[in-house]
Design a protein around this motif. Sequence first.
Motif, PDB file in Angstrom:
ATOM      1  N   LEU A 197      -8.349   2.342   3.111  1.00 34.91           N
ATOM      2  CA  LEU A 197      -9.007   3.127   4.340  1.00 34.91           C
ATOM      3  C   LEU A 197     -11.004   2.962   4.277  1.00 34.91           C
ATOM      4  N   ASN A 198     -10.625   1.677   3.643  1.00 36.28           N
ATOM      5  CA  ASN A 198     -12.259   0.994   3.152  1.00 36.28           C
ATOM      6  C   ASN A 198     -11.618   0.024   2.836  1.00 36.28           C
ATOM      7  N   LEU A 199     -11.255  -1.113   4.421  1.00 39.28           N
ATOM      8  CA  LEU A 199     -11.304  -2.252   3.704  1.00 39.28           C
ATOM      9  C   LEU A 199     -11.709  -3.706   3.564  1.00 39.28           C
ATOM     10  N   ALA A 200     -13.174  -3.125   4.522  1.00 37.51           N
ATOM     11  CA  ALA A 200     -14.342  -3.624   4.620  1.00 37.51           C
ATOM     12  C   ALA A 200     -15.143  -3.663   3.253  1.00 37.51           C
ATOM     13  N   GLU A 201     -15.090  -2.753   2.570  1.00 31.05           N
ATOM     14  CA  GLU A 201     -16.065  -3.444   1.031  1.00 31.05           C
ATOM     15  C   GLU A 201     -14.634  -3.338   0.039  1.00 31.05           C
ATOM     16  N   HIS A 202     -13.826  -3.002   0.514  1.00 30.46           N
ATOM     17  CA  HIS A 202     -12.355  -3.471  -0.272  1.00 30.46           C
ATOM     18  C   HIS A 202     -11.403  -4.594  -0.291  1.00 30.46           C
ATOM     19  N   GLY A 203     -11.706  -4.775  -0.188  1.00 31.93           N
ATOM     20  CA  GLY A 203     -10.390  -5.549   1.132  1.00 31.93           C
ATOM     21  C   GLY A 203      -9.975  -6.869  -0.135  1.00 31.93           C
ATOM     22  N   LEU A 204     -10.863  -6.931  -1.077  1.00 34.87           N
ATOM     23  CA  LEU A 204      -9.866  -8.789  -1.750  1.00 34.87           C
ATOM     24  C   LEU A 204      -9.686  -7.731  -2.835  1.00 34.87           C
ATOM     25  N   ARG A 205      -9.904  -6.693  -3.393  1.00 38.10           N
ATOM     26  CA  ARG A 205      -9.142  -5.565  -4.110  1.00 38.10           C
ATOM     27  C   ARG A 205      -7.832  -5.177  -3.469  1.00 38.10           C
ATOM     28  N   PHE A 206      -7.532  -4.550  -2.589  1.00 32.15           N
ATOM     29  CA  PHE A 206      -6.761  -4.174  -2.086  1.00 32.15           C
ATOM     30  C   PHE A 206      -5.731  -5.581  -1.651  1.00 32.15           C
ATOM     31  N   ILE A 207      -5.741  -6.774  -1.685  1.00 31.74           N
ATOM     32  CA  ILE A 207      -4.927  -7.475  -1.152  1.00 31.74           C
ATOM     33  C   ILE A 207      -4.435  -8.470  -2.271  1.00 31.74           C
ATOM     34  N   PHE A 208      -5.217  -8.228  -3.406  1.00 26.14           N
ATOM     35  CA  PHE A 208      -4.812  -8.644  -5.351  1.00 26.14           C
ATOM     36  C   PHE A 208      -3.417  -7.175  -5.440  1.00 26.14           C
ATOM     37  N   VAL A 210      -1.390  -5.493  -3.633  1.00 22.80           N
ATOM     38  CA  VAL A 210      -0.208  -6.109  -2.840  1.00 22.80           C
ATOM     39  C   VAL A 210       0.056  -7.323  -3.466  1.00 22.80           C
ATOM     40  N   VAL A 211      -0.104  -7.974  -3.311  1.00 23.58           N
ATOM     41  CA  VAL A 211       0.325  -8.789  -4.076  1.00 23.58           C
ATOM     42  C   VAL A 211       0.705  -9.122  -5.468  1.00 23.58           C
ATOM     43  N   LEU A 212       0.182  -8.301  -6.237  1.00 21.93           N
ATOM     44  CA  LEU A 212       0.602  -7.583  -7.361  1.00 21.93           C
ATOM     45  C   LEU A 212       1.657  -6.537  -7.667  1.00 21.93           C
ATOM     46  N   CYS A 213       1.676  -6.134  -6.796  1.00 25.52           N
ATOM     47  CA  CYS A 213       2.688  -5.114  -6.579  1.00 25.52           C
ATOM     48  C   CYS A 213       4.146  -5.677  -6.021  1.00 25.52           C
TER      49      CYS A 213
END
Length: 230
Positions: A197-208, A210-213
């Motif tokens: 819900l805060n992709l603009a601010e935390h997009g890189l962490r979200f992708i990391f 997801v990849v980790l999962c």
Amino acid sequence: MNMLKKERLTQIIIFVVSMLIVGFLLWYINYLNPHFYKTIWQLSARGDIMGLSEYIASFGYFSAIITIVLLAICNMTGLPTIPFLTVAGIIFGIIPGIIISWLGEFIGCILSFVFTRFFFRAHAEKLIEKNNMLTRLDSYSNMKSMLIARSIPYSPNILITALGAVSSLSFKTHFWATFIGKWPSVIIEVFLGHDLLNLAEHGLRFIFLVVLCIAGYFYMRWRKNSKNRK
């Protein structure tokens, strides 16, 4: 009184006292706002996470208890926990949201385990059979397997609980496996929900994450297949 009967009595007392507390909180929430459950259901069904967050946050300090109770109920009934895990991260912030979410999930899993083992064992067996998991029953009778199962994000908690309750897993072993195992899954779920819900601010962490999962999932599959080939 032998040890088995003593353990059974202790579990029943824990369950009864816990259910009385949960029942009182459910009643008190309804007393504060008779439209609470209807509103929660409507917002959840629409997938309105922001609306759900604003509504729960409107209860002030009591919103933490509400979130814990809702997560516990979801874990006991099999309802989706994702909306409330996301809400916890939004309302309380990452760290407090993780702690509150862990409490709700842990309490729900423990109550569900006792309830299933002593009152709904036959229904649990049907659920396991329906999901073609009878062959995996014995593997859930030890600490390591239950701990790993609880650690996996977005895993079907009610099915894992049913497997543990029907197996020979002791209450103490399940308690500690859940106590420890829910931390990794809750941390990842709260982070993912918050960052989505805060992709603009935390997009890189979200992708990391997801990849980790995904990497974790394929590692588990590879490890399982390696064991089967031996």
